[in-house]
Design an enzyme around this catalytic site. Structure first.
Site, mmCIF file in Angstrom:
data_model
loop_
_atom_site.group_PDB
_atom_site.id
_atom_site.type_symbol
_atom_site.label_atom_id
_atom_site.label_comp_id
_atom_site.label_asym_id
_atom_site.label_seq_id
_atom_site.Cartn_x
_atom_site.Cartn_y
_atom_site.Cartn_z
ATOM 1 N N VAL A 256 4.383 10.784 7.986
ATOM 2 C CA VAL A 256 3.569 10.623 6.787
ATOM 3 C C VAL A 256 4.531 10.388 5.636
ATOM 4 C CG1 VAL A 256 1.725 11.626 5.413
ATOM 5 C CG2 VAL A 256 2.078 12.379 7.750
ATOM 6 N N ALA A 257 4.548 9.149 5.167
ATOM 7 C CA ALA A 257 5.566 8.825 4.175
ATOM 8 C C ALA A 257 4.965 8.766 2.784
ATOM 9 C CB ALA A 257 6.186 7.475 4.527
ATOM 10 N N THR B 157 -5.427 6.732 2.329
ATOM 11 C CA THR B 157 -4.169 7.229 1.772
ATOM 12 C C THR B 157 -3.510 8.259 2.680
ATOM 13 O OG1 THR B 157 -5.593 8.610 0.411
ATOM 14 C CG2 THR B 157 -4.519 6.774 -0.671
ATOM 15 N N LYS C 34 -5.100 10.960 4.554
ATOM 16 C CA LYS C 34 -5.605 12.339 4.584
ATOM 17 C C LYS C 34 -5.683 12.861 6.019
ATOM 18 C CE LYS C 34 -9.180 10.897 2.198
ATOM 19 N NZ LYS C 34 -8.735 9.589 1.694
ATOM 20 N N THR C 35 -6.282 12.042 6.869
ATOM 21 C CA THR C 35 -6.399 12.442 8.269
ATOM 22 C C THR C 35 -5.009 12.607 8.872
ATOM 23 O OG1 THR C 35 -8.299 10.989 8.288
ATOM 24 C CG2 THR C 35 -7.597 11.873 10.400
ATOM 25 N N LEU C 36 -4.147 11.660 8.522
ATOM 26 C CA LEU C 36 -2.795 11.663 9.072
ATOM 27 C C LEU C 36 -2.060 12.945 8.672
ATOM 28 C CD1 LEU C 36 -1.092 9.546 10.615
ATOM 29 C CD2 LEU C 36 -0.023 9.011 8.446
ATOM 30 N N HIS D 146 6.155 2.073 9.471
ATOM 31 C CA HIS D 146 5.405 1.159 10.337
ATOM 32 C C HIS D 146 6.238 -0.007 10.838
ATOM 33 C CE1 HIS D 146 1.580 3.176 10.029
ATOM 34 N NE2 HIS D 146 1.921 3.467 8.797
ATOM 35 N N GLU E 288 -7.218 -23.299 -12.012
ATOM 36 C CA GLU E 288 -6.107 -22.416 -11.625
ATOM 37 C C GLU E 288 -4.866 -22.683 -12.485
ATOM 38 O OE1 GLU E 288 -6.326 -19.829 -9.817
ATOM 39 O OE2 GLU E 288 -8.348 -20.247 -9.119
ATOM 40 N N ASP F 122 -14.247 -14.395 -13.461
ATOM 41 C CA ASP F 122 -13.348 -14.143 -14.592
ATOM 42 C C ASP F 122 -14.122 -13.435 -15.712
ATOM 43 O OD1 ASP F 122 -11.411 -15.525 -13.185
ATOM 44 O OD2 ASP F 122 -11.939 -17.449 -14.077
HETATM 45 N N1 LIG Z 1 1.429 8.095 4.002
HETATM 46 C C1 LIG Z 1 1.321 7.386 5.111
HETATM 47 N N2 LIG Z 1 2.373 7.199 5.913
HETATM 48 C C2 LIG Z 1 2.266 6.467 7.026
HETATM 49 N N3 LIG Z 1 1.130 5.900 7.443
HETATM 50 C C3 LIG Z 1 0.042 6.028 6.691
HETATM 51 C C4 LIG Z 1 0.075 6.794 5.492
HETATM 52 N N4 LIG Z 1 -1.143 6.771 4.947
HETATM 53 C C5 LIG Z 1 -1.931 6.058 5.765
HETATM 54 N N5 LIG Z 1 -1.220 5.599 6.815
HETATM 55 C C6 LIG Z 1 -1.726 4.748 7.895
HETATM 56 O O1 LIG Z 1 -3.087 4.485 7.661
HETATM 57 C C7 LIG Z 1 -3.904 4.944 8.721
HETATM 58 C C8 LIG Z 1 -5.169 5.514 8.193
HETATM 59 O O2 LIG Z 1 -4.931 6.653 7.446
HETATM 60 P P1 LIG Z 1 -5.923 7.879 7.411
HETATM 61 O O3 LIG Z 1 -6.988 7.716 8.425
HETATM 62 O O4 LIG Z 1 -5.139 9.111 7.464
HETATM 63 O O5 LIG Z 1 -6.554 7.682 5.981
HETATM 64 P P2 LIG Z 1 -7.657 8.578 5.293
HETATM 65 O O6 LIG Z 1 -7.122 8.893 3.941
HETATM 66 O O7 LIG Z 1 -8.043 9.692 6.146
HETATM 67 O O8 LIG Z 1 -8.792 7.508 5.158
HETATM 68 P P3 LIG Z 1 -10.333 7.760 4.933
HETATM 69 O O9 LIG Z 1 -10.476 8.345 3.568
HETATM 70 O O10 LIG Z 1 -10.854 6.367 4.989
HETATM 71 O O11 LIG Z 1 -10.758 8.642 6.013
HETATM 72 C C9 LIG Z 1 -3.056 5.968 9.438
HETATM 73 O O12 LIG Z 1 -3.379 6.007 10.776
HETATM 74 C C10 LIG Z 1 -1.645 5.445 9.222
HETATM 75 O O13 LIG Z 1 -1.323 4.504 10.198
HETATM 76 ZN ZN LIG Z 2 -10.674 -18.176 -12.646
#
Ligand SMILES: Nc1ncnc2c1ncn2[C@@H]1O[C@H](COP(=O)(O)OP(=O)(O)OP(=O)(O)O)[C@@H](O)[C@H]1O
Ligand SMILES: [Zn+2]
Length: 727
Positions: free
Chosen positions: A245-246, A287, A289-291, A426, A517, A592
């Site tokens: 988790v970076a 972002t 959260k699950t991770l 990744h 454009e 726009d």
């Molecule tokens: N900080 C992180 N570092 C590395 N990989 C990440 C990170 N954040 C998200 N990812 C990648 O994105 C994927 C989805 O993230 P995750 O399911 O944890 O998001 P979430 O915040 O739980 O999303 P949601 O709110 O939609 O449930 C992860 O499986 C991972 O591959």
């Molecule tokens: Zn335009």
């Protein structure tokens, strides 16, 4: 006429001699079944023999199992045929001359001769007469006969008349018994719907069970009250660690406390410390959260039970609460453990707000049960509950009370360094071309930085998606490894959707898009606070965009009034360019306008950037995101409208002024666009000279502008044609 009379006479006659009889000898269904099964078996063995001959004559055959046997198409066919045959036999088998036995025959052959010992009338319609022993009956010589009658009264009348005629005294007359038998089907039929219903339920349950297995959770209708949580075992499933988790170091630090506790609870308990029961992880989608929750379990080496808030809610009342009970029971049984409830806002919204259409009570009951379970924890239960949500602001305050989810960990979209770190995670899984080079680590680090700079606003999930997309593109292009250009394509695809080269624009449309454009691009080039431009293209892309420009907004938390103004002028550049070059304008600028209006509205309503309205924030949305009545008077409303209009009008006239001055440059850029379809930042520098400002985006300077300051880079590039106009 004649035929008619004959028929009439016949029916009359029949009415008189009503008791008629049909001695039916029906081949039974069982017989038909047996014969067809026999046929099938014969076919089976013939087929088997053929196979045997063909393959190996000496090989010993094992007899087919019942299941194999029943799976044979021949067996099934013959089953169907015999069922149909039995049906036809049962209902179409008309009596033949030989087996037609009537009451008349009975009278003449047995009754008149005194050969009848007893008579039984069944269901008022069927007569069975026992004959004296030794009497040769009509059905194969047995001393019994039966026949149908039309009416019991007429039958009795005729029976008595016959015995009267024969002068049989009352005491010696043939005894007549009446019975009522119900056919077997009459017993069975009432049960059929019930059996079918139960059978259907069992079948459904099995199906759901199978789906449940696929989805990782227990399924089935009878296990509805069971929690659907997905269990990740600490030894086998959770390989995620904090290093995966970076870019969210503060969040990791906060959650580290739970890990320490789960690893060594005694250390805390000795000091009498109460460990927090749970934490809410909030933040925009993707972002991590699950991770992060998973990594917490991974670091602590404990089982991880993951469930989504919406999975508690079913159409049946009480299911949610009992699933919660089951979930906590399961977690306690394997403590120390972590429960992760994703999307807790599905059940954890503020209660008692009303307005819900049914189902709200059920959600409240589920939420209450969660609170009860969390309160009921003993500290030595060692179960920690983490919850994920995108909307922490709408959660019920009761959930966030101390002793429940009292920690709040916020995961924001990563900044450039965060994205760089996530790219590192990744990219490590990809086969990169640069990995073979001697200074690979440096090159990869620089690549990650560059990619991070190119992806402002990306969440972790977008970064992961982008890396995967790059690998897919490399594979599609038959490359052996992933290169920078693949990432570039992937980023564009993630931002703007796939290029739609099949979408053919007419020549006029293409010209309009090019000038539109070019208007944006030239405007932006000479506005100090416009974001750095990377690329302009007039190839249609997904989501209905006909043209597309990629800019690099910096990671920025504050926007100044001047920046708003420049952004608005640039957004209007497309429409103004159309006005300056064509007789009529098109619908292409609506997006726009939406952006411009939104900015002006925020400036007036929320940011206090209108002197007439003043330093006031008028919120027109409540916390749940619903529009609420305008919280200002009609007079203020008018002032607000006029102020918004004034701001946009001013931006519009600034834009016209600027583009009129640069009209020749717009022409040059539009023509280049029409010729090449895509022009890059380098092309823009070649056509317009360097931007007359230092880029305001540090990331851009560090990773994309090659680390050069404007002064240095201007030494090697043509000078800007004119000074920046003051707009
Ligand atoms: N900080 C992180 N570092 C590395 N990989 C990440 C990170 N954040 C998200 N990812 C990648 O994105 C994927 C989805 O993230 P995750 O399911 O944890 O998001 P979430 O915040 O739980 O999303 P949601 O709110 O939609 O449930 C992860 O499986 C991972 O591959
Ligand atoms: Zn335009």
């Amino acid at each position: 006429m004649f035929a008619l009379r004959r028929r009439g006479a016949a029916s009359l006659l029949q009415a008189k001699t009503l008791p008629t009889f049909q001695a039916v000898t029906r081949p039974t269904f069982a017989q038909a079944f047996v014969s067809s099964a026999y046929r099938a078996q014969r076919q089976y063995s013939t087929q088997e023999e053929d196979n045997k001959d063909r393959k190996d004559k000496d090989e010993k055959k094992t007899p087919p199992t019942m299941q194999e046997y029943m799976r044979l198409p021949e067996f099934r066919n013959s089953l169907i045929i015999s069922a149909v045959a039995a049906f036809l036999f049962a209902f179409n088998n008309r009596p033949t001359e030989e087996n037609l036995f009537t009451f008349q025959d009975f009278k003449v052959r047995y009754l008149e001769k005194g050969l009848v010992s007893s008579i039984t009338v069944d269901n008022n319609s069927h007569v069975r007469a026992e004959l004296l022993p030794g009497t040769n009956g009509p059905h194969g010589g047995f001393p019994v006969c039966h026949f149908d009658i039309g009416s019991v009264n007429i039958f009795e009348e005729q029976l008595n008349a016959m015995q009267d005629k024969l002068g049989i005294p009352q005491s010696d007359r043939v005894p007549v018994k009446y019975t009522r038998t119900t056919p077997l089907m009459a017993y069975v039929m009432p049960f059929v719907p019930t059996v079918l219903f139960i059978g259907g339920l069992v079948y459904l349950n099995k199906k759901m069970g199978m789906m449940g297995k696929g989805g990782g959770g227990p399924g089935g209708m009878f296990s509805m009250n069971k929690s659907k949580a997905k269990l990740f075992n600490q030894e086998t499933d959770i390989k995620v660690k904090f290093k995966d988790v970076a870019g969210c170091n503060e969040s990791k630090e906060e959650i580290m406390e739970f890990v320490h506790f789960l690893k060594d609870p005694a250390k805390f308990e000795r000091l009498g410390a109460k460990i927090p029961r749970g934490a809410v992880l909030s933040g925009p989608p993707g972002t991590g959260k699950t991770l992060l929750a998973k990594a917490t379990a991974g670091e602590a080496g404990v089982p991880f039970l993951s469930v989504s808030g919406s999975e508690f809610v079913e159409m049946f009342v009480g299911v949610g609460a009992s699933r919660v009970r089951d979930l906590f029971k399961q977690a306690r049984s394997m403590a120390p453990s972590i429960i992760f409830i994703d999307e807790i806002d599905a059940i954890g919204k503020k209660r008692g707000g009303g307005g819900g259409m049914g189902g709200n009570d059920e959600k409240e009951a589920t939420l209450n049960q969660i609170l009860v379970e969390m309160d009921g924890f003993d500290t030595n239960d060692h179960v920690i509950v983490l919850a994920g949500t995108n909307r922490a602001d709408i959660l019920d305050p009761a959930l966030l009370r101390p002793g429940r989810f009292d920690r709040h960990v916020y995961l924001d979209r990563p900044d450039i360094e965060g994205r760089k770190a996530i790219f590192h995670v990744h990219i490590g899984k990809l086969k990169l071309k640069v990995k073979d080079e001697p200074n690979a680590a440096d090159v990869i680090d620089r690549l990650c930085g560059k990619l991070a700079a190119l992806t402002p606003g990306f969440a972790g999930a977008d970064v992961a998606n982008c890396c995967n997309e790059a690998a897919l593109i490399a594979a599609r292009l038959e490359c052996n490894s992933v290169e920078f250009k693949h990432f570039e394509l992937a980023i564009e695809r993630v931002i703007a959707g796939l290029e739609k080269k099949s979408k053919i624009l007419s020549k006029e449309e293409r010209t309009t898009v090019a000038y539109h454009e070019a208007g944006h691009a030239v405007c932006g080039w000479f506005l100090e606070y416009a974001d750095p431009l990377l690329k302009v293209s007039i190839i249609p892309r997904g989501q209905g965009a006909l043209g597309y420009a990629q800019y690099l907004p910096p990671d920025q938390y504050l926007v100044s009034q001047e920046q708003f103004r420049h952004k608005m002028v640039m957004a209007l550049g497309g429409r103004v360019s159309e006005e300056l070059h064509f007789a009529s304008v098109t619908s292409g600028a609506s997006d726009d306008f939406k952006k411009v209006t939104q900015m002006a509205k925020s400036m007036v309503l929320s940011y206090g950037m209108s002197p007439k309205v003043g330093e006031i924030c008028y919120d027109t949305q409540d916390q749940q995101g619903f529009k609420i009545n305008k919280p200002f008077s009609q007079k203020t409303g008018q002032t607000i409208d006029l102020e918004i209009k004034r701001i946009i009008d001013e931006a519009y006239s600034d834009c016209t002024l600027l583009l009129k001055e640069k009209i020749a440059l717009v022409d040059i850029v539009a023509k280049e666009l029409l010729a090449k379809e895509v022009i890059t930042r380098d092309d823009m520098v070649r056509l317009l000279g360097q931007r007359p400002f230092v880029e305001k985006n540090d990331a851009f300077n560090k990773y994309i502008g090659g680390g050069l300051t404007v002064d240095e880079s201007q030494k090697s590039a043509p000078p800007a044609p004119e000074d920046a106009p003051k707009v």
